[in-house]
Design an enzyme around this catalytic site. Sequence first.
Site, PDB file in Angstrom:
ATOM      1  N   GLU A 126      -4.417   2.810  -2.944  1.00 52.85           N
ATOM      2  CA  GLU A 126      -4.582   2.000  -4.141  1.00 52.85           C
ATOM      3  C   GLU A 126      -6.033   1.496  -4.180  1.00 52.85           C
ATOM      4  OE1 GLU A 126      -2.014  -1.424  -4.586  1.00 52.85           O
ATOM      5  OE2 GLU A 126      -2.621  -1.682  -6.673  1.00 52.85           O
ATOM      6  N   GLY A 256      -5.169  -7.592   2.047  1.00 53.83           N
ATOM      7  CA  GLY A 256      -4.142  -8.215   2.875  1.00 53.83           C
ATOM      8  C   GLY A 256      -3.135  -7.212   3.399  1.00 53.83           C
ATOM      9  N   ALA A 257      -2.577  -6.436   2.499  1.00 51.92           N
ATOM     10  CA  ALA A 257      -1.542  -5.476   2.891  1.00 51.92           C
ATOM     11  C   ALA A 257      -1.281  -4.540   1.718  1.00 51.92           C
ATOM     12  CB  ALA A 257      -0.260  -6.188   3.280  1.00 51.92           C
ATOM     13  N   MET A 258      -0.527  -3.455   1.989  1.00 55.91           N
ATOM     14  CA  MET A 258      -0.317  -2.440   0.959  1.00 55.91           C
ATOM     15  C   MET A 258       1.112  -1.931   0.992  1.00 55.91           C
ATOM     16  SD  MET A 258      -1.565  -0.807  -1.524  1.00 55.91           S
ATOM     17  CE  MET A 258      -0.527   0.289  -2.481  1.00 55.91           C
ATOM     18  N   GLU A 259       1.686  -1.818  -0.203  1.00 57.11           N
ATOM     19  CA  GLU A 259       3.119  -1.562  -0.367  1.00 57.11           C
ATOM     20  C   GLU A 259       3.510  -0.097  -0.386  1.00 57.11           C
ATOM     21  OE1 GLU A 259       1.071  -2.904  -2.805  1.00 57.11           O
ATOM     22  OE2 GLU A 259       1.574  -2.103  -4.774  1.00 57.11           O
ATOM     23  N   ASN A 260       2.741   0.816   0.233  1.00 61.41           N
ATOM     24  CA  ASN A 260       3.090   2.241   0.230  1.00 61.41           C
ATOM     25  C   ASN A 260       4.589   2.444   0.459  1.00 61.41           C
ATOM     26  OD1 ASN A 260       0.149   2.687   0.487  1.00 61.41           O
ATOM     27  ND2 ASN A 260       0.527   1.921   2.552  1.00 61.41           N
ATOM     28  N   HIS A 292       6.160 -10.137  -0.127  1.00 61.62           N
ATOM     29  CA  HIS A 292       5.443  -9.576  -1.281  1.00 61.62           C
ATOM     30  C   HIS A 292       5.454  -8.044  -1.224  1.00 61.62           C
ATOM     31  CE1 HIS A 292       2.165  -9.629  -4.365  1.00 61.62           C
ATOM     32  NE2 HIS A 292       1.854  -8.479  -3.779  1.00 61.62           N
ATOM     33  N   GLU A 293       5.054  -7.493  -0.102  1.00 64.89           N
ATOM     34  CA  GLU A 293       4.982  -6.023  -0.015  1.00 64.89           C
ATOM     35  C   GLU A 293       6.379  -5.421  -0.101  1.00 64.89           C
ATOM     36  OE1 GLU A 293       2.083  -5.133  -0.495  1.00 64.89           O
ATOM     37  OE2 GLU A 293       1.076  -6.964   0.139  1.00 64.89           O
ATOM     38  N   GLU A 315       1.702  -6.925 -10.023  1.00 65.91           N
ATOM     39  CA  GLU A 315       1.186  -7.970  -9.129  1.00 65.91           C
ATOM     40  C   GLU A 315       1.611  -9.376  -9.557  1.00 65.91           C
ATOM     41  OE1 GLU A 315       0.398  -7.269  -6.354  1.00 65.91           O
ATOM     42  OE2 GLU A 315      -0.349  -5.203  -6.425  1.00 65.91           O
TER      43      GLU A 315
END
Length: 851
Positions: A126, A256-260, A292-293, A315
Site C-alpha cells: 500500500e 504503524g502496521a499493514m492489513e495485508n 485496527h488491522e 481508514e
Amino acid sequence: MKDAAPQAIHLSAYTPPAYLVDSVALTFRLHPTATRVLSTVRFRPNPAHPEPGDLRLDGEGLMLMAAAIDGAPVAATPDASGVTIPAGLLPGGAFEWTAEVEIAPQANTALEGLYMSNGMYCTQCEAEGFRKITFYPDRPDVMAPFRVRIESDLPLLMSNGNPVDAGWAEWDDPHPKPSYLFALVAGDLVAHRDRFTTRSGRDVALNIWVRPGDEGRCAFAMEALKRSMHWDEEVYAREYDLDIFNIVAVDDFNMGAMENKGLNIFNSKFVLAAPETATDADFERIEAIIAHEYFHNWTGNRITCRDWFQLSLKEGLTVFRDQQFSGDMRSHAVKRIEDVLNLRARQFREDDGPLAHPVRPASYVEINNFYTATVYEKGAELIRMLHLLVGSEGYKAALDLYFDRHDGQACTIEDWLRVFEDATGRDLAQFKRWYEQAGTPRLAVAEDWDGTTYTLTLRQHTPPTPGQPEKTPVPIPVSVGLLSQDGGELRATTVLELTAAEQSFAFEGLPQRPIPSILRGFSAPVILERASTAAERAFLLAHDTDPFNKFEAGRALARDVLTGMITDGAAPGPDHLDALARMLRDDGLDPAFRALALGLPSEDNMAQSLHDAGAEPDPAAIHAARERLTREMAAHLEPVLDALYTDMAQPGPFSPAPRAAGCRALRLAALRLLARVDDGARAERLFGEADNMTEQLGALAALLEIGAGEAAAAAFYRQWRGDRLVLDKWFALQIARAAPERAVALTRALTGHADFDWRNPNRFRAVIGALPANAAGFHDPSGSGYRLVADWLIRLDPLNPQTAARMSTAFDTWRRYGPQRQALMRAELERIRATDGLSRDMGEMVGRMLD
Ligand code: PHE
Ligand code: ZN
C-alpha cells in the site's frame, strides 16, 4: 536541471480499468540482489469499459527478462512507470500475460515493494508498492485471487491466504483482493501461537512471528487479537474468513502496521510488549493497532476502495471501529478524551495550515502524502457524527446493508453514504460536504434568557483553506445539556442539528437560567468559540455529568489562564488551582480521567489557539508560561499530589489492565509536579525502584523536565542499550524534555551517537522527530532547529522519501509565527525544494507548504 513537475492525479478523471483480472499466480525466487518474480495473470476485457484498447501495466524499477501473451513471447519495452502492450497484440477476449522480472530487495531503502530488514524479506504494497514487484494494473479496483510460490532456503515462507502445502512454500488466497494487499515474508522467525474458533465454528490458527528472542513479548498482542476477533463478531457480526491469520513484526517499517490479507505486517513497536520494556501507553496503542488491522479484513479488504481518493472509506471507518473497540475494552470517557486530544493536536493543526485538505481529497501528486490525520481521524469523526445522527439502530442497519451490498467490491464514499440513506431514509446530500470541504468549522454561540425560555443561537463559519476560498455550511450535530445552578440536570442531553449558517434553538419552561454544557462528547469536529468565566468553567469541571465536557471545562480554564499569563503577564488565579484540587480529591472520578484533567494544553495547542485569536505566538513565551503554571500548580496542590502519589501506588506484579494503568498515570502526573517542589527526590527513588517501563520512563521524564536527569539517562542507557525499542524511547524523551536552549545541541549530539542508525525509520523519528515535539527548542530564534531538521530531511529523502516527506510537516505551521521565524522556516523549505533529485513525495509537500 530539475525534472518537470510531476502531474497531479484528479478524482474527476477516474475511469474504470480497461481489463479485469481473473487470477494471479506468482513465483518468487528470492535473492538479496537478484530476486526473480514470475507472474501469470489472466486478463479479460472489462465489460463496463466501451473500448479496452491497449494493455497498460504499472511497473517501476523492474528489469523485464521476458514477457508473453498466451505463451507467445512479446517484445515489450517498459518506460519509467510501466509497460504498454498495444491492442493489436492482444487476442480480443480473455488472455494470459506471463512475465519474469528481476528486482534487488537488498537495495530497497524506501521500504516499499519487496525489501529486506535484518536478513528477512518482507513487502509493503500500500498504496503503490506492488508495481515495484512486478508489472500489474496496480490500482485498488482490480481485484483477483492470488496464488503464490516462494523459493528460498529460509525456513519460514509466507504469503496471503491459506498454505497449500505442509512446507508453506505455496499459498492460496481465494478472496479477490487488490494488489496493495499482497504480502510476502521470508525469514528465520519464531512464532507465538494460539487458536481461535469463530462463532460459526471455523478453527483459525493464529501466529505472531518475531525475531528469535522476542517471542516472550507477544502474549499481549495475541490476547488483543483474540479480543478483536470476538468483538467484531459480537458488534458487527463479522467473522474471519481464512484458516490462518499471521502477524509479522518487522523493525524497518515506514508506518504503524499493514492489513495485508491474512498476513498483517507490523512495525515491531506495535507488537512487542513486556512490562519491563513497554509503557501503559504502548500497551494501549498495541491493542488499538492490532484491532485496527484486524478490522480492516472487512472494512478495507473484503470491501475496498475504488481509487485512492476514497482512502477514508476504509481508514476513517476502521479508525472509528477501533475507537469503539478500545472504548468497550477500557473506558469510553477516557478514550474519547484521548481521541479528541489527538485530533486537535494533529488534525486541527493540519486543517489550519497549508496542508489542509478534504477527507476525500480532489487531487494528489503522491498518494503516500495523504495518509493523514484528516483522512484517518477526521474521517472517523464523520462516521461518529453519522452514528449520532441516525442512532445506533440506524447505524447498525446501514452497516449490515453495506456489508451485504458491497462485499467483494471496490467502493466510493457515495456508496457508503447511500447505504445510510437507503437504510434510514435520511438525505445525506448536505452531509457529503464534510467529505469535500477542508478546514475546521468554528462554532460561535450566543445565549438569551427571558425568564422562562433559554435560547441558544449557533453560528458556523469555516475559514478558507488552500484552493477553497468559500465555504458552505455543513450539518453539525451539537449535543447540549442544561445544568441548574446547584449542579443538577435541568435538561438531559439533546442533539441540536445546525444545518444553516445560523440557527436558534429554544428551551422553554425552565425554572431558572441554566448553565449550558455544549458539544457534549465532542459531538462534532469543530472549534467551539464561546467566551466564559473562570467561575462557570470551574462549575462545569465540578458538576458536568458529561465526562468529555467536564474534562473540557478544566482544559478551557487552563487555556484561559495560560493565555492571560502570555498576553498580559497575568498571574495564575486561584479559581483554576482550587478547581483542580477539588477534582483531584474526588475519589469517584476514574484516576485515568483525573490524570488527563491535570494535564495542560500542549505548547503547540497554545500556539494554535493564540494564532486563532489573532495574536502572534512566541514559543519561548508559551513555554515559560507553561513552566510557571506548572510550578504554581505543584506549590498549590502539593498536599493532594503527595497523597495521590502514595495512594495510587500499585501493589503486586505489574498489570497493563486499564484500571492499574490509570492509577499509574495519575501517580506519574503527580510525580511530575512534585518534582518541582522536592527537587526530584521522589522521582530519583522511583527511577531506582521501578520494575516496569511506565514508571521508569515516567520518573526519568520528571527528572529531565527539572534539568536533573543526566545521571538517570546515563543509567537508563547502560541498562537498555541492547534493546532497540527501548533505546528509541531514550533518544526521544531526552530531546522532547530538554530545556529549549539545550534541545538543538542535544539533538545534534545524539545524531553523532553510535546507536543513531538514521536509516531505520523508528530511530530517525525518535531523534529527528523529537525536536519538533520540543516546540520551544525547535523554534529557537536562531533558526538552528529548523536547519538541523531540514538537513536531515534532505539527507533521508533520496533513501526513504515516504518517511522524509511525512516528517516535513514539522514546518507546516510556519505562517503562524512572527516575521523572523517565518523567514527562517521559509528559507529552509526553499532550500529543501531546491535540492537536486528531490523525491515526488517531498516535492509535493514543500510545494504545498510554500505556495
Ligand atoms: N493501511 C495501513 C493502516 O492504516 C497504513 C499504511 C499505509 C501502512 C501505507 C503502510 C503503508 O492500517
Ligand atoms: Zn488503517
